[in-house]
Each structure stands twice: as structure tokens, then as C-alpha cells.
Design a protein around this motif. Structure first.
Motif, PDB file in Angstrom:
ATOM      1  N   ASP A 276       8.751  12.364  -1.367  1.00 58.02           N
ATOM      2  CA  ASP A 276       9.400  12.089  -2.040  1.00 58.02           C
ATOM      3  C   ASP A 276       8.372  12.928  -3.550  1.00 58.02           C
ATOM      4  O   ASP A 276       6.772  12.394  -2.737  1.00 58.02           O
ATOM      5  N   PRO A 277       8.271  13.163  -3.891  1.00 60.20           N
ATOM      6  CA  PRO A 277       7.350  14.094  -5.071  1.00 60.20           C
ATOM      7  C   PRO A 277       6.232  12.665  -6.114  1.00 60.20           C
ATOM      8  O   PRO A 277       4.986  13.308  -6.002  1.00 60.20           O
ATOM      9  N   GLY A 278       6.402  11.728  -5.976  1.00 60.02           N
ATOM     10  CA  GLY A 278       5.729  10.651  -6.630  1.00 60.02           C
ATOM     11  C   GLY A 278       4.629  10.623  -5.805  1.00 60.02           C
ATOM     12  O   GLY A 278       3.439   9.979  -5.892  1.00 60.02           O
ATOM     13  N   THR A 279       4.859  10.671  -4.240  1.00 58.97           N
ATOM     14  CA  THR A 279       3.826  10.404  -3.649  1.00 58.97           C
ATOM     15  C   THR A 279       2.660  11.250  -2.814  1.00 58.97           C
ATOM     16  O   THR A 279       1.614  11.337  -2.680  1.00 58.97           O
ATOM     17  N   ILE A 280       3.154  12.799  -3.821  1.00 55.61           N
ATOM     18  CA  ILE A 280       2.187  13.778  -3.475  1.00 55.61           C
ATOM     19  C   ILE A 280       0.904  14.320  -3.866  1.00 55.61           C
ATOM     20  O   ILE A 280       1.361  14.183  -5.629  1.00 55.61           O
TER      21      ILE A 280
ATOM     22  N   MET B  54       0.533  -1.177   0.356  1.00 52.54           N
ATOM     23  CA  MET B  54       0.006   0.175  -0.380  1.00 52.54           C
ATOM     24  C   MET B  54       0.783   1.347   0.159  1.00 52.54           C
ATOM     25  O   MET B  54       1.504   1.548   0.989  1.00 52.54           O
ATOM     26  N   MET B  55       0.600   2.177  -0.959  1.00 52.12           N
ATOM     27  CA  MET B  55       0.957   3.731  -0.552  1.00 52.12           C
ATOM     28  C   MET B  55       0.767   4.412  -0.384  1.00 52.12           C
ATOM     29  O   MET B  55      -0.387   4.316  -0.231  1.00 52.12           O
ATOM     30  N   VAL B  56       1.292   5.343   0.036  1.00 53.04           N
ATOM     31  CA  VAL B  56       1.052   6.380   0.774  1.00 53.04           C
ATOM     32  C   VAL B  56       1.445   7.419  -0.262  1.00 53.04           C
ATOM     33  O   VAL B  56       1.450   7.875  -0.064  1.00 53.04           O
ATOM     34  N   HIS B  57      -0.180   8.273   0.623  1.00 47.35           N
ATOM     35  CA  HIS B  57      -0.339   9.317  -0.625  1.00 47.35           C
ATOM     36  C   HIS B  57      -0.017  10.541   0.515  1.00 47.35           C
ATOM     37  O   HIS B  57      -1.359  10.690   1.396  1.00 47.35           O
ATOM     38  N   TYR B  58       0.581  11.536  -0.085  1.00 47.07           N
ATOM     39  CA  TYR B  58       0.860  12.745   1.099  1.00 47.07           C
ATOM     40  C   TYR B  58      -0.568  13.855   0.250  1.00 47.07           C
ATOM     41  O   TYR B  58      -0.059  14.621  -0.579  1.00 47.07           O
ATOM     42  N   ILE B  59      -0.969  14.083   0.356  1.00 49.32           N
ATOM     43  CA  ILE B  59      -2.676  15.221   0.414  1.00 49.32           C
ATOM     44  C   ILE B  59      -1.471  16.742   1.124  1.00 49.32           C
ATOM     45  O   ILE B  59      -1.187  16.969   2.578  1.00 49.32           O
TER      46      ILE B  59
ATOM     47  N   GLU C  86     -11.264  11.484   0.499  1.00 51.32           N
ATOM     48  CA  GLU C  86     -11.300  10.389  -0.215  1.00 51.32           C
ATOM     49  C   GLU C  86     -10.130   9.350  -0.395  1.00 51.32           C
ATOM     50  O   GLU C  86      -9.981   7.880  -0.888  1.00 51.32           O
ATOM     51  N   TYR C  87      -9.432   9.850   0.132  1.00 48.50           N
ATOM     52  CA  TYR C  87      -7.299   9.077   0.143  1.00 48.50           C
ATOM     53  C   TYR C  87      -7.277   9.055   1.683  1.00 48.50           C
ATOM     54  O   TYR C  87      -6.990   7.930   1.677  1.00 48.50           O
ATOM     55  N   LYS C  88      -8.418   8.669   2.204  1.00 46.91           N
ATOM     56  CA  LYS C  88      -8.283   8.351   3.944  1.00 46.91           C
ATOM     57  C   LYS C  88      -7.300   7.581   4.723  1.00 46.91           C
ATOM     58  O   LYS C  88      -6.446   7.875   5.478  1.00 46.91           O
ATOM     59  N   ASP C  89      -7.076   6.057   3.801  1.00 45.62           N
ATOM     60  CA  ASP C  89      -7.054   4.768   4.607  1.00 45.62           C
ATOM     61  C   ASP C  89      -5.495   5.297   3.975  1.00 45.62           C
ATOM     62  O   ASP C  89      -4.878   4.218   5.037  1.00 45.62           O
ATOM     63  N   ASP C  90      -5.057   4.896   3.270  1.00 49.00           N
ATOM     64  CA  ASP C  90      -3.953   5.490   2.492  1.00 49.00           C
ATOM     65  C   ASP C  90      -3.350   7.086   2.488  1.00 49.00           C
ATOM     66  O   ASP C  90      -2.418   7.070   1.214  1.00 49.00           O
ATOM     67  N   ALA C  91      -3.717   8.289   3.314  1.00 44.73           N
ATOM     68  CA  ALA C  91      -3.257   9.211   3.036  1.00 44.73           C
ATOM     69  C   ALA C  91      -2.898   9.926   4.520  1.00 44.73           C
ATOM     70  O   ALA C  91      -2.594   9.247   5.481  1.00 44.73           O
ATOM     71  N   VAL C  92      -2.071  10.637   4.078  1.00 43.64           N
ATOM     72  CA  VAL C  92      -1.424  12.200   5.395  1.00 43.64           C
ATOM     73  C   VAL C  92      -1.238  12.555   5.172  1.00 43.64           C
ATOM     74  O   VAL C  92      -1.328  13.741   3.945  1.00 43.64           O
ATOM     75  N   LEU C  93      -2.529  13.584   5.602  1.00 40.48           N
ATOM     76  CA  LEU C  93      -2.531  15.125   4.951  1.00 40.48           C
ATOM     77  C   LEU C  93      -1.505  16.603   5.826  1.00 40.48           C
ATOM     78  O   LEU C  93      -1.324  16.868   6.737  1.00 40.48           O
ATOM     79  N   LEU C  94      -0.958  17.401   4.981  1.00 37.28           N
ATOM     80  CA  LEU C  94      -0.056  18.658   5.450  1.00 37.28           C
ATOM     81  C   LEU C  94      -0.173  19.200   5.584  1.00 37.28           C
ATOM     82  O   LEU C  94      -0.389  20.195   4.417  1.00 37.28           O
TER      83      LEU C  94
END
Length: 160
Positions: free
Chosen positions: A19-23, A1-6, A89-97
Motif C-alpha cells: 500500500d503506497p500510503g504506508t511507504i 498503530m500503523m506500520v510504516h514501510y521504509i 526514526e520510526y523504529k517502533d512501527d517500521a519495517v525496512l524494505l
């Protein structure tokens, strides 16, 4: 599972090493970037894979309802609502910055993981109300007391 940084605008203004690919961000964040340094950081991140997405209108409506419930809605910009919507929207695999305390407050209620950019993370989730500077009556919203006409100031109502 990839973490997305919002990412909100603070990520590009302050320069967070991620990593810009995760933003993922929203187009209104890009419009908030005033300095050439922040714009350059965004462009470099975009070249590195950062995505710009539109918020889902149904999710945005839910975020607005929650923000009205915590009474943070008056403090939140349209961009804040967009970024919260994208994080939900990405709640389960997201971290809000974000460093914005009102955004963090609503994010906690929504169950979104938050990571501050340059500030400290909030400790308590709060609900707000307005208090008249003249007669000290309390109201849920507004800027002017409907009773005496004095200014209303934001006050903490309670911890959630």
C-alpha cells in the motif's frame, strides 16, 4: 498503530506490492531510480500517498557510528545511511524494505525489523575486517596494506 514501510530503491526498481500510503522513503532514493519503469513506479506510489522525508541529522550520526562499529560503513552509500536513519526514526512501527546485506546487517544491530524485497534475508549479523592478499595481516579499514602495499580484501571477522 500503523506500520510504516521504509523503502530503499529496490522497492521501486523491483516493484513490491505494498500500500503506497504506508511507504516512506528519502530523497536520495528517488535520485537512484535510473529506469523509466522504476521512476514510474515511484510516481504512482507518490500519487498513492508515499512520503519522501529527510533523515534526522542526529539519528544519521548514530547510524554512522553503529556502521563503523560493524565495519559496514565502507559498503554503505549515503542513501543507505539515510534510509537506515529514517527506519531508526520510526523504529517502533517500521519495517525496512531492502535487499542490501550491509544495510540489513546494520539494521539488525539497531533493532530495526527488515523485510527483503527480492533476495533472502540475512541469517547472521556480522562484523567485518580487511585482510591483506600479500602478507595476510588484518586491518579494520583501508584498501591497501600499510605494511606491504598489497590489496586488502573484506573478510568476516565474527558474528555479532
Amino acid at each position: 498503530m500503523m506500520v510504516h514501510y521504509i523503502a530503499d530503491s529496490a522497492v521501486f526498481i523491483m516493484g513490491k506490492d505494498i500500500d503506497p500510503g504506508t511507504i516512506i522513503t528519502v530523497s536520495s532514493v528517488v535520485e537512484e531510480l535510473r529506469s523509466s519503469e522504476a521512476s514510474l513506479r515511484f510516481e504512482l506510489a507518490r500519487e498513492g500517498g508515499t512520503r519522501v522525508e529527510l533523515p534526522d541529522p542526529l539519528i544519521r550520526k548514530k547510524v554512522l557510528e553503529i556502521a563503523e562499529g560493524t565495519r559496514d560503513v565502507e559498503e554503505l552509500s549515503s542513501t543507505d545511511i539515510d534510509i537506515l536513519s529514517k527506519a531508526l526514526e520510526y523504529k517502533d512501527d517500521a519495517v525496512l524494505l531492502t535487499d542490501d546485506y550491509a544495510v540489513q546487517n546494520v539494521a539488525h544491530v539497531l533493532g530495526i525489523e527488515v523485510m527483503p524485497v527480492a533476495q533472502k534475508k540475512i541469517r547472521d549479523v556480522l562484523q567485518w575486517q580487511k585482510e591483506c592478499t600479500g602478507c595476510h595481516r588484518r586491518f579494520d579499514k583501508g584498501d591497501v596494506c600499510p605494511v606491504c602495499g598489497c590489496t586488502l580484501k573484506k573478510r568476516r571477522k565474527r558474528k555479532i
